[in-house]
Motif scaffolding. Structure first.
Motif, short mmCIF file in Angstrom:
data_model
loop_
_atom_site.label_atom_id
_atom_site.label_comp_id
_atom_site.label_asym_id
_atom_site.label_seq_id
_atom_site.Cartn_x
_atom_site.Cartn_y
_atom_site.Cartn_z
N LEU A 20 0.81 -1.13 0.11
CA LEU A 20 0.04 0.07 -0.14
C LEU A 20 0.95 1.18 0.07
O LEU A 20 0.16 2.39 -0.25
CB LEU A 20 -1.15 -0.06 1.30
CG LEU A 20 -1.94 -1.07 1.27
CD1 LEU A 20 -2.57 -1.04 2.63
CD2 LEU A 20 -2.97 -1.08 0.02
N CYS A 21 1.99 1.09 0.07
CA CYS A 21 2.97 2.40 0.23
C CYS A 21 3.06 2.99 -0.76
O CYS A 21 3.05 2.64 -1.97
CB CYS A 21 4.50 1.86 0.67
SG CYS A 21 5.58 3.16 0.83
N GLU A 22 3.02 4.46 -0.90
CA GLU A 22 2.86 5.52 -1.88
C GLU A 22 4.38 5.76 -2.51
O GLU A 22 4.36 6.27 -3.48
CB GLU A 22 2.02 6.59 -1.42
CG GLU A 22 0.56 6.40 -1.50
CD GLU A 22 0.00 7.43 -0.48
OE1 GLU A 22 0.15 8.65 -0.72
OE2 GLU A 22 -1.16 7.11 0.24
N GLN A 23 5.25 5.68 -1.78
CA GLN A 23 6.62 5.77 -2.22
C GLN A 23 7.53 4.54 -1.83
O GLN A 23 8.58 4.71 -0.91
CB GLN A 23 7.28 7.03 -1.65
CG GLN A 23 6.54 8.19 -1.86
CD GLN A 23 6.42 9.35 -0.96
OE1 GLN A 23 7.31 9.03 0.16
NE2 GLN A 23 5.55 10.40 -0.99
N PRO A 24 7.28 3.50 -2.34
CA PRO A 24 7.83 2.20 -2.00
C PRO A 24 9.52 2.23 -2.18
O PRO A 24 9.95 3.23 -3.25
CB PRO A 24 7.37 0.97 -2.54
CG PRO A 24 6.52 1.60 -3.42
CD PRO A 24 6.28 3.12 -3.23
N CYS B 231 8.01 2.79 2.91
CA CYS B 231 8.86 3.99 3.16
C CYS B 231 8.76 4.37 4.50
O CYS B 231 9.64 4.77 5.30
CB CYS B 231 8.61 5.12 2.34
SG CYS B 231 7.09 5.70 2.62
N GLY B 232 7.71 4.12 5.29
CA GLY B 232 7.60 4.46 6.67
C GLY B 232 7.13 5.67 6.78
O GLY B 232 6.84 6.45 7.92
N GLN B 233 6.99 6.54 5.81
CA GLN B 233 6.94 8.20 6.00
C GLN B 233 5.41 8.69 5.36
O GLN B 233 4.92 9.74 5.66
CB GLN B 233 8.00 8.90 5.26
CG GLN B 233 9.60 8.15 5.56
CD GLN B 233 10.01 8.71 6.62
OE1 GLN B 233 9.16 9.85 7.26
NE2 GLN B 233 10.67 7.77 7.37
N CYS B 234 5.23 7.95 4.21
CA CYS B 234 4.15 8.41 3.28
C CYS B 234 2.77 8.40 4.01
O CYS B 234 2.65 7.67 5.06
CB CYS B 234 3.90 7.74 2.05
SG CYS B 234 3.29 5.94 2.35
N PRO B 235 1.57 9.12 3.54
CA PRO B 235 0.42 9.13 4.25
C PRO B 235 -0.08 7.61 4.42
O PRO B 235 -0.58 7.33 5.52
CB PRO B 235 -0.54 9.92 3.01
CG PRO B 235 0.44 11.06 2.57
CD PRO B 235 1.90 10.01 2.64
N SER B 236 0.05 6.95 3.49
CA SER B 236 -0.30 5.36 3.54
C SER B 236 0.24 4.90 4.69
O SER B 236 -0.43 4.10 5.53
CB SER B 236 -0.13 4.75 2.09
OG SER B 236 -0.58 3.37 2.33
N CYS B 237 1.72 4.88 4.71
CA CYS B 237 2.40 4.28 5.78
C CYS B 237 1.92 4.80 7.23
O CYS B 237 1.65 3.90 8.28
CB CYS B 237 3.87 4.54 5.76
SG CYS B 237 4.63 3.28 4.55
N HIS B 238 1.42 6.00 7.07
CA HIS B 238 1.14 6.67 8.67
C HIS B 238 -0.30 6.18 8.83
O HIS B 238 -0.51 5.81 10.08
CB HIS B 238 1.14 8.24 8.58
CG HIS B 238 2.42 8.87 8.53
ND1 HIS B 238 3.21 8.66 9.84
CD2 HIS B 238 3.17 9.64 7.90
CE1 HIS B 238 4.22 9.20 9.72
NE2 HIS B 238 4.19 9.81 8.66
ZN LIG Z 1 5.24 4.51 2.50
#
Ligand SMILES: [Zn+2]
Length: 334
Positions: A48-52, A59-66
């Motif tokens: 689901l990450c938007e910036q894998p 990435c742990g940073q993007c809105p999806s990861c959050h």
């Molecule tokens: Zn992400």
């Protein structure tokens, strides 16, 4: 919340391999405590990450990861028995939460068919964030036949960009029709040296890492849980002594299921010793030099198994522990 950086190195390797798979339904299977749930969640984050990252990991940073970190991602669905959801602090659907709040029923031990119907509907909706959708089911064997059959068609022909990860600790209990629709991944036990290094990297001493990994029967997750609990860690070496002294207080600090698990491990090891085999959960030096007779140990093992069946409803936990300790003491003193 945990990002992929918290995955132990051996699960990282699994994750890399699985991210290269193209199937839309994965089945992660192995014994309990092998890390399949952590791996399943990491896959979900990556999908689901938007910036894998270049290697495909989240990435742990993007809105999806959050959104996933706070367990509020519109395109992610986690299906567990309600008891498990509550234990792991996953939010329940509003309706289910209301029914539990109003004490209309108890939290389910199975994945409810209602929850699966909602999941099928979830799969049919358009995804909100543009990276497709993901459904995680844990433990997959907690689906009864009706629930599993409700999932089947969607699992076979998912309506849109939906990916499934079924996480199992007893895959032989799954319907063959479910198993055959998934790409199966068998979890492997990591090498003990790798686990010891990982435990020590989290601030656990070399001695404690050794003792807890042995007591956990080599399960990394259980070893970490033992090492992080002073009560449990002490029992790795002192349980035989504690029981011989008839000390019930030390065990009473633990939940009933853990008390029983410790006694079963000790009984197992004494049986090994009595047959001239090496113990598995305790160091030989911490066990009595002369184990009780096998006949007595067999009777003890049977009694513990019977206790284990009623462990969720002990009539009185304090009394239960005292009875268990008295029983163990009489056997250890023979
Ligand atoms: Zn992400």
């Amino acid at each position: 919340m945990s990002s992929q950086h918290h995955l132990p190195p051996w699960l990282q390797a699994d994750l890399q391999r699985l991210l290269r798979q193209s199937g839309h339904a994965l089945l992660l299977q192995g014994a309990g405590g092998m890390g399949q749930l952590a791996l399943g969640l990491a896959l979900m984050r990556a999908w689901l990450c938007e910036q894998p990252q270049a290697d495909g990991q989240a990435c742990g940073q993007c809105p999806s990861c959050h959104a996933l970190a706070v367990r509020a991602h519109a395109d992610a669905l986690v299906l567990m028995p309600e008891e498990e959801m509550l234990r792991q602090a996953w939010p329940l659907p509003d309706k289910a939460q209301r029914e539990l709040d109003e004490k209309k029923r108890k939290p389910s031990k199975e994945i409810r068919v209602d929850a699966m119907r909602d999941a099928v509907e979830f799969c049919q909706r358009t995804n909100a964030r543009g990276r497709g959708k993901a459904v995680l089911i844990y433990p997959a064997e907690a689906m009864n036949h009706i629930t599993a059959n409700t999932l089947l068609k969607t699992l076979e022909e998912p309506p849109g960009a939906v990916r499934f990860v079924l996480v199992s600790e007893a895959a032989h209990l799954l319907l063959p029709t479910i198993r055959s629709r998934c790409l199966s991944h068998a979890m492997q036990w990591p090498a003990p040296e790798q686990v010891l290094a990982w435990l020590q990297a989290q601030g656990i001493s070399a001695d404690a890492a050794q003792a807890s990994l042995r007591a956990a029967g080599n399960s990394p997750e259980q070893a970490l849980a033992i090492a992080q609990s002073p009560e449990n860690l002490a029992l790795c070496r002192k349980l035989p002594q504690v029981l011989k002294q008839g000390d019930a207080k030390t065990l009473q600090a633990l939940p009933a299921a853990q008390q029983l698990a410790w006694l079963q491990k000790l009984c197992h090891d004494l049986m090994c010793l009595s047959q001239g085999a090496a113990p598995r959960f305790f160091a030989a030096a911490d066990l009595p030099a002369k184990p009780p007779a096998l006949r007595l140990l067999g009777r003890w093992a049977k009694a513990l198994t019977q206790q284990a069946r009623s462990i969720e409803h002990p009539y009185n936990q304090g009394l239960m522990t005292e009875a268990l300790v008295a029983q163990a003491r009489s056997i250890l003193r023979t």
